[in-house]
Motif scaffolding. Structure first.
Motif, PDB file in Angstrom:
ATOM      1  N   HIS A 177       2.786   5.310  14.452  1.00  0.00           N
ATOM      2  CA  HIS A 177       2.921   3.668  14.382  1.00  0.00           C
ATOM      3  C   HIS A 177       1.587   2.793  13.785  1.00  0.00           C
ATOM      4  O   HIS A 177       0.480   3.519  14.211  1.00  0.00           O
ATOM      5  N   LYS A 178       1.669   1.737  13.322  1.00  0.00           N
ATOM      6  CA  LYS A 178       0.551   1.062  12.736  1.00  0.00           C
ATOM      7  C   LYS A 178      -0.204   0.459  13.926  1.00  0.00           C
ATOM      8  O   LYS A 178      -1.514   0.155  13.694  1.00  0.00           O
ATOM      9  N   GLY A 196      -0.865  -2.620   6.929  1.00  0.00           N
ATOM     10  CA  GLY A 196       0.043  -2.370   5.689  1.00  0.00           C
ATOM     11  C   GLY A 196       1.586  -2.741   6.172  1.00  0.00           C
ATOM     12  O   GLY A 196       1.928  -3.151   6.906  1.00  0.00           O
ATOM     13  N   SER A 197       2.503  -2.613   4.996  1.00  0.00           N
ATOM     14  CA  SER A 197       3.737  -2.805   5.109  1.00  0.00           C
ATOM     15  C   SER A 197       4.583  -1.830   5.870  1.00  0.00           C
ATOM     16  O   SER A 197       5.682  -2.040   6.232  1.00  0.00           O
ATOM     17  N   PRO A 219       0.832  -1.027   0.023  1.00  0.00           N
ATOM     18  CA  PRO A 219      -0.259  -0.201   0.025  1.00  0.00           C
ATOM     19  C   PRO A 219       0.784   1.354   0.081  1.00  0.00           C
ATOM     20  O   PRO A 219       1.792   1.326   0.474  1.00  0.00           O
ATOM     21  N   THR A 220       0.456   2.136  -0.702  1.00  0.00           N
ATOM     22  CA  THR A 220       1.256   3.384  -0.736  1.00  0.00           C
ATOM     23  C   THR A 220       0.932   4.410   0.421  1.00  0.00           C
ATOM     24  O   THR A 220      -0.173   4.312   1.140  1.00  0.00           O
ATOM     25  N   ALA A 221       2.061   5.402   0.728  1.00  0.00           N
ATOM     26  CA  ALA A 221       1.885   6.170   1.975  1.00  0.00           C
ATOM     27  C   ALA A 221       0.471   6.824   1.666  1.00  0.00           C
ATOM     28  O   ALA A 221      -0.221   7.351   2.829  1.00  0.00           O
ATOM     29  N   THR A 222       0.426   7.602   0.646  1.00  0.00           N
ATOM     30  CA  THR A 222      -0.732   8.426   0.435  1.00  0.00           C
ATOM     31  C   THR A 222      -2.043   7.858   0.470  1.00  0.00           C
ATOM     32  O   THR A 222      -3.044   8.462   1.234  1.00  0.00           O
ATOM     33  N   PHE A 223      -2.253   6.512   0.108  1.00  0.00           N
ATOM     34  CA  PHE A 223      -3.621   5.850   0.450  1.00  0.00           C
ATOM     35  C   PHE A 223      -3.796   5.670   1.819  1.00  0.00           C
ATOM     36  O   PHE A 223      -4.922   5.887   2.448  1.00  0.00           O
ATOM     37  N   ILE A 224      -2.744   5.235   2.625  1.00  0.00           N
ATOM     38  CA  ILE A 224      -3.008   4.982   4.088  1.00  0.00           C
ATOM     39  C   ILE A 224      -3.106   6.453   4.723  1.00  0.00           C
ATOM     40  O   ILE A 224      -4.072   6.518   5.592  1.00  0.00           O
ATOM     41  N   LEU A 225      -2.512   7.422   4.307  1.00  0.00           N
ATOM     42  CA  LEU A 225      -2.744   8.620   5.432  1.00  0.00           C
ATOM     43  C   LEU A 225      -4.069   9.395   4.725  1.00  0.00           C
ATOM     44  O   LEU A 225      -4.728   9.798   5.838  1.00  0.00           O
ATOM     45  N   ASP A 226      -4.498   9.279   3.583  1.00  0.00           N
ATOM     46  CA  ASP A 226      -5.970   9.650   3.282  1.00  0.00           C
ATOM     47  C   ASP A 226      -6.886   8.862   4.045  1.00  0.00           C
ATOM     48  O   ASP A 226      -7.854   9.429   4.345  1.00  0.00           O
TER      49      ASP A 226
END
Length: 381
Positions: free
Chosen positions: A179-180, A136-137, A70-77
């Motif tokens: 953190h996750k 996510g990773s 997963p991309t960082a942008t997708f997770i932060l959004d």
């Protein structure tokens, strides 16, 4: 002759058109001779290039890529989509536990006159926010100070601070790490001028504990609880501390609950223990006052007949001690009690004054013995 010239011109006009028309005829007939050996753009259909819509991946391919990494942008959004930074974590269920850690960059100077000290620290706060959990990773995300306004952070303030400066060059010195599992680390660097009540009774053999107290400004104990991270205090020894007249002894901490009108607040206090260096005060006050007192004793070896010498020496010693006493209070807070240095200078002043009075009493007694009151005065004729 004329007939020959006309024949030659006629022949030339017949030959030239045939040579000019020859190539055109051959070029028109050449393609019909062999269709396979000649390239004809009209006869061959051009290759079709794929359009831009066909190059784009399908929705299934995009989901497969996001499922693997997963991309960082997708997770932060997805984290900040329904996040409300105005509400604290666990509101209405349990209090938020904030763990504190401090790294001291520079300590000092300590102002005796203003009774305050300056400290440069890196202030770290850690808490858990279940709304920021993700899968996510990526183990964590490091965000700069621009993202702080989009997160809930504790409203920590320093209770005994006079002035606070947050560093903002070249960017605001703030950092947020998510953190996750929902753990949030918030770090900020600041310089604080903190009040320190100095008790100067034993000056200059005094020791002090300068406090640094902080708590939440609006959240009482049932909403925010502060605690030390196993009392971890990092002291950066590479930087030169500006203590000057003091030596750093150690540090202690306390945790207490203070009752106020707004409620009961958890207050954490850090004490920096320092002791004064005796060398500076010794050379500035003790040595001059001691030497002046011993100089006043020289009058005991001067003959009693030398009244001007003994008088001038005694008066000079008394005035010098008065000046030293005033100078010792120049950079000193206006306290009502007597310090150890004031007591020593007062004793030196008494010795100098007694040396002057000793000559006055001795001269008076000697004069009375030489000239009794009842004896008549002798007249010389």
């Amino acid at each position: 002759m004329l007939a020959k010239v006309l024949l030659i011109l006629l022949g030339t006009s017949v030959i030239l058109p045939s040579r000019i028309e020859g190539p055109h005829v051959e070029s028109e007939k050449a393609p019909s001779a062999s269709d396979g050996d000649v390239y004809d753009p009209k006869s061959q259909a051009p290759e079709e290039k794929p359009s831009s819509e066909e190059i784009k991946p399908t929705a299934t391919d995009t989901q497969d890529r996001l499922g693997k990494m997963p991309t960082a942008t997708f997770i932060l959004d997805s984290l900040f989509n329904n996040y409300d930074y105005k509400l604290r974590p666990g509101i209405g269920e349990k209090p938020t536990v904030v763990t504190v850690e401090i790294s001291v960059n520079t300590l000092g100077p300590i102002s005796i006159l203003d009774m305050e000290y300056s400290i440069d620290i890196t202030f770290c706060q850690t808490w858990y926010d279940e709304r920021l959990r993700y899968d996510g990773s990526f183990e964590s995300f490091v965000l700069n100070g621009n993202m702080v306004s989009q997160l809930w952070v504790p409203d920590t303030f320093f209770r005994n601070s006079k002035r606070t400066h947050e560093h903002s060059m070249t960017m605001p010195n703030q950092m947020v790490r998510i953190h996750k599992d929902g753990k949030v680390l918030y770090t900020i660097r600041m310089t604080i001028d903190v009040g320190c009540s100095l008790h100067m009774l034993k000056f200059p053999m005094d020791s002090h504990s300068c406090p640094l107290s902080f708590s939440s400004f609006s959240y009482p104990e049932n909403e925010i609880i502060y605690k030390w991270d196993n009392f971890t205090l990092e002291i950066n020894g590479n930087n030169s501390w500006k203590l000057f007249q003091f030596d750093f002894i150690g540090v202690t901490n306390t945790t207490e609950t203070i009752a106020t009108i707004a409620g009961d607040f958890v207050v954490l206090t850090l004490f920096f223990n320092v002791s004064r260096r005796f060398g500076f005060v010794a050379f500035q006050n003790y040595v001059p006052s001691s030497v002046t007192t011993m100089i006043s004793w020289i009058s005991f070896w001067i003959k009693r007949d030398s009244a001007p010498a003994r008088t001038s020496l005694g008066i000079t010693s008394v005035l010098t001690m008065t000046t030293l006493g005033t100078f010792s209070r120049k950079n000193f807070p206006r306290v009502s009690y007597v310090t150890a240095l004031d007591f020593y200078i007062a004793i030196c002043f008494v010795f100098c004054f007694c040396a002057l009075m000793e000559f006055a009493v001795l001269n008076f007694l000697t004069y009375n013995r030489a000239n009794p009151r009842g004896s008549p005065k002798l007249r010389h004729v």
